[in-house]
Design a protein around this motif. Structure first.
Motif, PDB file in Angstrom:
ATOM      1  N   GLN A 139       7.043   2.121   3.376  1.00  0.00           N
ATOM      2  CA  GLN A 139       7.130   0.914   4.101  1.00  0.00           C
ATOM      3  C   GLN A 139       8.477   0.227   4.343  1.00  0.00           C
ATOM      4  O   GLN A 139       8.937   0.347   5.364  1.00  0.00           O
ATOM      5  CB  GLN A 139       5.976  -0.067   3.919  1.00  0.00           C
ATOM      6  N   HIS A 178       8.972  -8.387  -0.606  1.00  0.00           N
ATOM      7  CA  HIS A 178       8.033  -7.402  -0.876  1.00  0.00           C
ATOM      8  C   HIS A 178       6.642  -7.960  -1.144  1.00  0.00           C
ATOM      9  O   HIS A 178       6.766  -9.188  -1.625  1.00  0.00           O
ATOM     10  CB  HIS A 178       8.421  -6.200  -1.971  1.00  0.00           C
ATOM     11  N   ASN A 182       0.778  -1.334  -0.134  1.00  0.00           N
ATOM     12  CA  ASN A 182       0.031  -0.116   0.099  1.00  0.00           C
ATOM     13  C   ASN A 182       0.752   1.520  -0.005  1.00  0.00           C
ATOM     14  O   ASN A 182       0.552   2.250  -0.599  1.00  0.00           O
ATOM     15  CB  ASN A 182      -1.175   0.081   1.148  1.00  0.00           C
TER      16      ASN A 182
HETATM   17  P1  NAP Z   1      -0.631  -9.245   3.482  1.00  0.00           P
HETATM   18  O1  NAP Z   1      -1.505 -10.130   2.498  1.00  0.00           O
HETATM   19  O2  NAP Z   1      -0.471  -9.512   4.825  1.00  0.00           O
HETATM   20  O3  NAP Z   1       0.690  -8.588   2.765  1.00  0.00           O
HETATM   21  C1  NAP Z   1       1.786  -8.184   3.565  1.00  0.00           C
HETATM   22  C2  NAP Z   1       2.953  -9.067   3.144  1.00  0.00           C
HETATM   23  O4  NAP Z   1       3.022 -10.218   3.981  1.00  0.00           O
HETATM   24  C3  NAP Z   1       3.215  -9.411   1.735  1.00  0.00           C
HETATM   25  O5  NAP Z   1       4.599  -9.192   1.578  1.00  0.00           O
HETATM   26  C4  NAP Z   1       2.727 -10.715   1.662  1.00  0.00           C
HETATM   27  O6  NAP Z   1       3.368 -11.404   0.649  1.00  0.00           O
HETATM   28  C5  NAP Z   1       3.200 -11.341   3.034  1.00  0.00           C
HETATM   29  N1  NAP Z   1       2.542 -12.488   3.341  1.00  0.00           N
HETATM   30  C6  NAP Z   1       1.204 -12.874   3.217  1.00  0.00           C
HETATM   31  N2  NAP Z   1       0.899 -13.756   4.003  1.00  0.00           N
HETATM   32  C7  NAP Z   1       2.262 -14.357   4.395  1.00  0.00           C
HETATM   33  C8  NAP Z   1       2.325 -15.363   5.428  1.00  0.00           C
HETATM   34  N3  NAP Z   1       1.468 -16.053   5.517  1.00  0.00           N
HETATM   35  N4  NAP Z   1       3.692 -15.476   5.901  1.00  0.00           N
HETATM   36  C9  NAP Z   1       4.562 -14.526   5.643  1.00  0.00           C
HETATM   37  N5  NAP Z   1       4.237 -13.553   4.802  1.00  0.00           N
HETATM   38  C10 NAP Z   1       3.113 -13.464   4.286  1.00  0.00           C
HETATM   39  O7  NAP Z   1      -1.183  -7.655   3.753  1.00  0.00           O
HETATM   40  P2  NAP Z   1      -2.167  -6.935   2.640  1.00  0.00           P
HETATM   41  O8  NAP Z   1      -3.656  -7.337   2.949  1.00  0.00           O
HETATM   42  O9  NAP Z   1      -1.753  -7.030   1.316  1.00  0.00           O
HETATM   43  O10 NAP Z   1      -1.871  -5.363   3.313  1.00  0.00           O
HETATM   44  C11 NAP Z   1      -2.908  -4.615   3.951  1.00  0.00           C
HETATM   45  C12 NAP Z   1      -2.763  -4.883   5.332  1.00  0.00           C
HETATM   46  O11 NAP Z   1      -1.489  -4.200   6.009  1.00  0.00           O
HETATM   47  C13 NAP Z   1      -4.059  -4.330   6.053  1.00  0.00           C
HETATM   48  O12 NAP Z   1      -4.239  -4.792   7.355  1.00  0.00           O
HETATM   49  C14 NAP Z   1      -3.110  -3.050   6.835  1.00  0.00           C
HETATM   50  O13 NAP Z   1      -4.010  -2.293   7.825  1.00  0.00           O
HETATM   51  C15 NAP Z   1      -1.850  -3.473   7.033  1.00  0.00           C
HETATM   52  N6  NAP Z   1      -1.088  -2.334   7.047  1.00  0.00           N
HETATM   53  C16 NAP Z   1      -0.571  -2.159   8.280  1.00  0.00           C
HETATM   54  C17 NAP Z   1       0.504  -0.853   8.541  1.00  0.00           C
HETATM   55  C18 NAP Z   1       0.898  -0.471   9.746  1.00  0.00           C
HETATM   56  O14 NAP Z   1       1.773   0.219   9.851  1.00  0.00           O
HETATM   57  N7  NAP Z   1       0.486  -0.817  10.898  1.00  0.00           N
HETATM   58  C19 NAP Z   1       0.685  -0.488   7.319  1.00  0.00           C
HETATM   59  C20 NAP Z   1       0.297  -0.669   6.103  1.00  0.00           C
HETATM   60  C21 NAP Z   1      -0.562  -1.744   6.201  1.00  0.00           C
HETATM   61  P3  NAP Z   1       2.504 -11.605  -0.670  1.00  0.00           P
HETATM   62  O15 NAP Z   1       2.175 -10.468  -1.540  1.00  0.00           O
HETATM   63  O16 NAP Z   1       3.255 -12.559  -1.591  1.00  0.00           O
HETATM   64  O17 NAP Z   1       1.343 -12.538  -0.094  1.00  0.00           O
END
Ligand code: NAP
Length: 455
Positions: free
Chosen positions: A136, A155, A131
């Motif tokens: 990040q 990433h 995002n």
């Molecule tokens: P996501 O699916 O969790 O993906 C984030 C990262 O984690 C990606 O690199 C993804 O790789 C990887 N990933 C996914 N499943 C994994 C697993 N089981 N083991 C290890 N790595 C894994 O997150 P998203 O849905 O794209 O992003 C949105 C979320 O991020 C929202 O909930 C948002 O609130 C949160 N966020 C939080 C912050 C903060 O600072 N607190 C900032 C920004 C976003 P792949 O792409 O290859 O699946």
């Protein structure tokens, strides 16, 4: 998940990448470990110089980087320019303050000399979301590298070109080979990486599911993690607030990044007596937003990053309506468009106790709740599994103090929008994660806080 660039504005597949094979990963780890043995001995001054070079590159080539971000995840080009500039800022911030944050801290004890020394840990794995594809990464990398660590980046699969561009920036800035490497790997390759004894710690920004999975993999390995996860931040409006300003800021806070920000204002909580007036103002501002091509300067809201995000968001909205909520605006994907466009959406009368009211909506959808008084506002604000940020609007000093003290979140902003700033720590409590990024706290996450006692 395939590692590819699909333009969210057109649905066009632009480029696909082969993930690294498992057999190729050990060479990357060897290189990182070798790099650490040398890099850990570099001076603060050398590291600071390298980070300043990153700042220069980010500023000089911000247009190229912004275009990449927009093409890969759909944020507006103007916001992508701002993101590149913010990355430049965080590099400069740690270049200028890192040495002071990491200087020995004397302690008076029974020794002739005793102090705390901060030392790097080694290889840190960063698992990052799409995002804010540059921000990040830089908000992790600038302090981690300033502290003498080396980094591996996994990433998100939909922003591979951003991931490679970031590696290129750090190399061009002069960081030695292996100090920062992008690994184009699948999420399933993260746990084995964590199990490698050379990887010392990890940070993940993303969903609760991914965070829990990384924390589990790290837990069995007894390795430190920082988790920055989801949020459903409240935006509380009390009667003494400047409503116009609250509605303008609330709109920006909800719609920022096409609604895909962890610290977006997701739940508007408004006192009954002023709710109709505030709702009308908010509706006006939402209606004025321009949706469309993210490259066009007038566009306020571009497409959502992926088709799946669009579908998931729409399902959440339909579920909310199904349980009796009232749809005031939007509420359906924009039809006959190959891009992932969802309009600004406003929903009221949501049963607050229903699980969907406590979920994170990752898109341009606002929920508005009416409450009788400040006690009910705080209770509802805290009634989610998350605790990332909160914005509250009142000019009454007593109310301000109550909100600051009683809201369960990593950050409370009074009469302003929740935002990250290199000078202030950033992170959450509850299921929003643990640990902090940015400021002095951020640079102390991935160091050995060594106690030294000399007689
Ligand atoms: P996501 O699916 O969790 O993906 C984030 C990262 O984690 C990606 O690199 C993804 O790789 C990887 N990933 C996914 N499943 C994994 C697993 N089981 N083991 C290890 N790595 C894994 O997150 P998203 O849905 O794209 O992003 C949105 C979320 O991020 C929202 O909930 C948002 O609130 C949160 N966020 C939080 C912050 C903060 O600072 N607190 C900032 C920004 C976003 P792949 O792409 O290859 O699946």
């Amino acid at each position: 998940m395939t590692i590819s660039t699909i333009n969210p504005a057109t649905g066009e597949l632009l480029k696909t990448f082969e993930p690294l094979k498992d057999a190729e990963i050990p060479a990357k780890l060897n290189l990182a470990q070798q790099a650490f043995e040398t890099y850990r001995h570099t001076s603060f001054q050398e590291r600071s110089q390298l980070l300043k070079s990153c700042t220069d590159i980010l500023v000089q080539r911000k247009a190229d980087f912004a275009k990449l971000m927009t093409i890969e995840m759909g944020k507006t080009y103007k916001s992508a320019i701002a993101e590149a500039e913010k990355c430049a800022l965080v590099c400069r911030y740690y270049a200028e303050h890192g040495a002071e944050f990491l200087a020995d801290v004397p302690a008076k004890t029974d020794a002739s000399e005793s102090f705390i020394r901060y030392q790097p840990l080694g290889i840190i794995l960063a698992v990052m979301p799409w995002n804010f594809p540059f921000w990040q990464v830089f908000r992790f990398a600038a302090p981690a590298l300033m502290a003498g660590n080396v980094a591996l980046l996994k990433h998100a699969s939909n922003v591979p070109q951003c991931a490679l561009a970031i590696e290129d920036i750090l190399q061009t800035a002069g960081f030695a080979d292996g100090v920062f490497q992008t690994l184009l790997v699948d999420a399933s390759q993260v746990a084995p990486l964590m199990a490698d004894p050379r990887v010392q710690a990890a940070t993940l920004t993303g969903s609760e599911l991914a965070g829990g999975s990384l924390a589990a993999a790290s837990g069995t390995q007894i390795k430190k993690t920082v988790l920055e996860l989801g949020g459903s931040d409240p935006f509380i409006v009390l009667p003494s607030a400047d409503f116009e300003s609250a509605a303008v800021t609330g709109t920006t806070a909800r719609m920022l990044n096409n609604g895909q920000s962890c610290i977006a204002a997701k739940r508007f909580i408004v006192i009954d007596a002023i709710a109709d007036k505030f709702e009308k103002l908010l509706l006006e501002k939402f209606k004025a937003l321009q949706i469309g091509d993210p490259m066009v300067p007038e566009t306020d809201i571009g497409p959502l990053a992926t088709k799946k995000i669009l579908e998931d968001l729409d399902q959440q909205v339909q579920k909310t309506i199904h349980i009796g909520a009232k749809l005031i605006l939007g509420g359906k994907p924009i039809p006959n468009n190959p891009g992932n466009y969802y309009p600004p959406t406003l929903i009221t009368d949501i049963p607050p106790e229903h699980p969907v009211a406590k979920e994170e909506f990752f898109g341009p959808v606002a929920m508005l709740f009416r409450v009788p008084n400040i006690d009910a506002a705080i209770k509802l604000a805290n009634d989610t599994p998350f605790g990332l940020g909160a914005s509250a609007w009142t000019t009454n000093p007593q109310e301000q103090q109550r909100l600051i003290n009683d809201i369960e979140a990593g950050a409370v902003f009074i009469n302003g929008m929740v935002k990250s700033d290199p000078r202030m720590p950033f992170g959450g409590i509850k299921r929003s994660g643990y640990g902090r990024e940015l400021s002095i706290q951020g640079i102390h996450e991935f160091v050995n806080v060594k106690t030294v006692w000399v007689k």
